[in-house]
Design a protein around this motif. Sequence first.
Motif, PDB file in Angstrom:
ATOM      1  N   ASP A  12       0.805  -1.222   0.000  1.00 37.76           N
ATOM      2  CA  ASP A  12       0.000   0.000   0.000  1.00 37.76           C
ATOM      3  C   ASP A  12       0.838   1.271   0.000  1.00 37.76           C
ATOM      4  OD1 ASP A  12      -2.360  -1.498   0.114  1.00 37.76           O
ATOM      5  OD2 ASP A  12      -2.247  -1.638   2.303  1.00 37.76           O
ATOM      6  N   TYR A  13       2.163   1.144   0.127  1.00 44.10           N
ATOM      7  CA  TYR A  13       3.015   2.331   0.200  1.00 44.10           C
ATOM      8  C   TYR A  13       3.553   2.694  -1.180  1.00 44.10           C
ATOM      9  CZ  TYR A  13       2.861   1.574   5.210  1.00 44.10           C
ATOM     10  OH  TYR A  13       2.417   1.419   6.496  1.00 44.10           O
ATOM     11  N   ARG A  14       3.703   3.987  -1.400  1.00 42.89           N
ATOM     12  CA  ARG A  14       4.245   4.495  -2.651  1.00 42.89           C
ATOM     13  C   ARG A  14       5.400   5.434  -2.352  1.00 42.89           C
ATOM     14  NH1 ARG A  14       1.660   0.886  -3.643  1.00 42.89           N
ATOM     15  NH2 ARG A  14      -0.146   0.621  -5.000  1.00 42.89           N
ATOM     16  N   LEU A  15       6.478   5.267  -3.070  1.00 42.17           N
ATOM     17  CA  LEU A  15       7.653   6.106  -2.875  1.00 42.17           C
ATOM     18  C   LEU A  15       7.298   7.577  -3.090  1.00 42.17           C
ATOM     19  CD1 LEU A  15      10.732   5.721  -2.315  1.00 42.17           C
ATOM     20  CD2 LEU A  15      11.069   5.990  -4.784  1.00 42.17           C
ATOM     21  N   GLY A  16       7.676   8.434  -2.156  1.00 45.86           N
ATOM     22  CA  GLY A  16       7.448   9.864  -2.276  1.00 45.86           C
ATOM     23  C   GLY A  16       6.145  10.353  -1.681  1.00 45.86           C
ATOM     24  N   GLU A  17       5.241   9.445  -1.310  1.00 44.38           N
ATOM     25  CA  GLU A  17       3.978   9.921  -0.740  1.00 44.38           C
ATOM     26  C   GLU A  17       4.211  10.492   0.660  1.00 44.38           C
ATOM     27  OE1 GLU A  17       0.843   7.230   0.537  1.00 44.38           O
ATOM     28  OE2 GLU A  17       2.231   5.537   0.361  1.00 44.38           O
ATOM     29  N   VAL A  18       3.412  11.501   0.989  1.00 51.23           N
ATOM     30  CA  VAL A  18       3.474  12.140   2.296  1.00 51.23           C
ATOM     31  C   VAL A  18       2.184  11.821   3.036  1.00 51.23           C
ATOM     32  CG1 VAL A  18       3.637  14.320   3.553  1.00 51.23           C
ATOM     33  CG2 VAL A  18       4.994  13.968   1.478  1.00 51.23           C
ATOM     34  N   ASP A  78      -0.516   4.387  10.615  1.00 51.47           N
ATOM     35  CA  ASP A  78      -0.267   4.493   9.173  1.00 51.47           C
ATOM     36  C   ASP A  78       1.009   3.792   8.724  1.00 51.47           C
ATOM     37  OD1 ASP A  78      -2.520   6.223   8.626  1.00 51.47           O
ATOM     38  OD2 ASP A  78      -1.390   7.818   9.608  1.00 51.47           O
ATOM     39  N   ILE A  79       1.947   3.578   9.633  1.00 56.26           N
ATOM     40  CA  ILE A  79       3.245   3.042   9.241  1.00 56.26           C
ATOM     41  C   ILE A  79       3.483   1.629   9.759  1.00 56.26           C
ATOM     42  CG2 ILE A  79       5.746   3.417   9.313  1.00 56.26           C
ATOM     43  CD1 ILE A  79       4.179   5.523   7.695  1.00 56.26           C
ATOM     44  N   SER A  80       3.146   1.360  10.991  1.00 56.72           N
ATOM     45  CA  SER A  80       3.584   0.094  11.583  1.00 56.72           C
ATOM     46  C   SER A  80       2.480  -0.691  12.270  1.00 56.72           C
ATOM     47  CB  SER A  80       4.732   0.359  12.569  1.00 56.72           C
ATOM     48  OG  SER A  80       4.456   1.423  13.445  1.00 56.72           O
ATOM     49  N   LEU A  81       1.232  -0.446  11.888  1.00 51.70           N
ATOM     50  CA  LEU A  81       0.142  -1.204  12.499  1.00 51.70           C
ATOM     51  C   LEU A  81       0.287  -2.687  12.191  1.00 51.70           C
ATOM     52  CD1 LEU A  81      -2.406  -0.606  14.200  1.00 51.70           C
ATOM     53  CD2 LEU A  81      -3.724  -0.715  12.079  1.00 51.70           C
ATOM     54  N   SER A 106       2.151  14.936  13.511  1.00 52.62           N
ATOM     55  CA  SER A 106       3.219  14.260  12.775  1.00 52.62           C
ATOM     56  C   SER A 106       2.838  14.052  11.316  1.00 52.62           C
ATOM     57  CB  SER A 106       3.513  12.884  13.392  1.00 52.62           C
ATOM     58  OG  SER A 106       3.755  12.967  14.763  1.00 52.62           O
ATOM     59  N   GLU A 107       3.852  14.021  10.461  1.00 51.55           N
ATOM     60  CA  GLU A 107       3.676  13.585   9.082  1.00 51.55           C
ATOM     61  C   GLU A 107       4.925  12.831   8.646  1.00 51.55           C
ATOM     62  OE1 GLU A 107       2.990  17.140   6.766  1.00 51.55           O
ATOM     63  OE2 GLU A 107       5.093  17.200   6.134  1.00 51.55           O
ATOM     64  N   SER A 108       4.749  11.900   7.711  1.00 53.87           N
ATOM     65  CA  SER A 108       5.857  11.071   7.256  1.00 53.87           C
ATOM     66  C   SER A 108       5.902  11.024   5.740  1.00 53.87           C
ATOM     67  CB  SER A 108       5.729   9.637   7.790  1.00 53.87           C
ATOM     68  OG  SER A 108       5.778   9.604   9.195  1.00 53.87           O
ATOM     69  N   VAL A 126      10.750   5.676   6.195  1.00 54.99           N
ATOM     70  CA  VAL A 126      10.013   6.938   6.244  1.00 54.99           C
ATOM     71  C   VAL A 126      10.829   7.987   6.985  1.00 54.99           C
ATOM     72  CG1 VAL A 126       7.728   5.870   6.158  1.00 54.99           C
ATOM     73  CG2 VAL A 126       8.780   6.313   8.375  1.00 54.99           C
ATOM     74  N   ARG A 127      10.655   9.232   6.551  1.00 58.50           N
ATOM     75  CA  ARG A 127      11.197  10.373   7.287  1.00 58.50           C
ATOM     76  C   ARG A 127      10.017  11.070   7.950  1.00 58.50           C
ATOM     77  NH1 ARG A 127      15.973  12.851   7.024  1.00 58.50           N
ATOM     78  NH2 ARG A 127      16.459  11.916   4.985  1.00 58.50           N
TER      79      ARG A 127
END
Length: 342
Positions: A12-18, A78-81, A106-108, A126-127
């Motif tokens: 579900d993740y896409r490179l560059g998405e915020v 959103d990241i590690s559930l 927060s935002e990543s 993620v940053r």
Amino acid sequence: MAKTNPGRFFEDYRLGEVIAHAVPRTVSGGERALYHALYPARHALASSDEFARACGLPVSPMDDLITFHTVFGKTVPDISLNAVANLGYAEGRFLAPVYPGDTLRSESEVIGLKQNSNGKSGVVYVRTTGRNQDNQSVLEYVRWVMVRKGNLDAPAPDTTIPELADVVSPDDLVLPEGLDFTGYDFALAGEPHRWGDYTVGERIDHVDGVTIEEAEHMLATRLWQNTAKVHFDATFRPDGRRLIYGGHVISMARALSFNGLANASMIVGLNGGAHANPCFAGDTIKAWTEVLGKAETSAPGVGALRLRLVATKGAPFELKGEDGKYLPDVLLDLDYWALVPV
């Protein structure tokens, strides 16, 4: 139509998405009181308004790891559930103190993706940036986490592994405005040790230990609104055990480091970190530190120490085997910058 959120899977993740994370949180003295109940934290700067004012700050800031846990907790849904494990950290900087009454969000940004060879999971980089109510950045860091795939037939993304600095340059560390340690009260802080008393290569056994209990861990995950299933759902792991939140181990080890590093008053940089082995209720955590580097700063009376903090269930100063892998008793290997009076 489903209204619940099962969490994101690797595909579900896409490179560059915020990703903007819910839910903003206003922190107060309540977080501080609970933090000090959970951990033996005694650093004077984060304990006393009067001590903080004497060091040039308006009031006592929140413990730096309260900021970290709060910002981190926002990212979990959103990241590690659906994470298997949180793997590491890099390029972390504390950019401004957080005070009671501040509201954090927060935002990543997804900066890397790599599917594992088994095809069942992948690593997401993620940053993450934490901001206050004035949209001022208070914290940023990179982390990478192993996440399950929901659809094993989903195609693997192009592999992108970000290039990350091994250490945050001392020139890039951000010191709180007005910080001044020239009048630092060593008696009230609890130890006499100054920046010049530490030498590169020195190792410090922090002596004390704390046995982790289920109750405190469950309180910690709820306090930071960390919803990762492996931390609270005993049916989510085949062994039926809740995995202790890695941040709980970080805070415990940092608090234990007071004995020998009472004047390492503020964390300003996070160079790297690894949760070397899982931690479970019943484990007894001890800690030791190696001094990796020293740097001068522009703030009056303030120096910086680069410290390697190791949390372990075993003997001090034991880290890796002949094969280069962490020994089984090692729980945490954390490399960070802290501010110390000169």
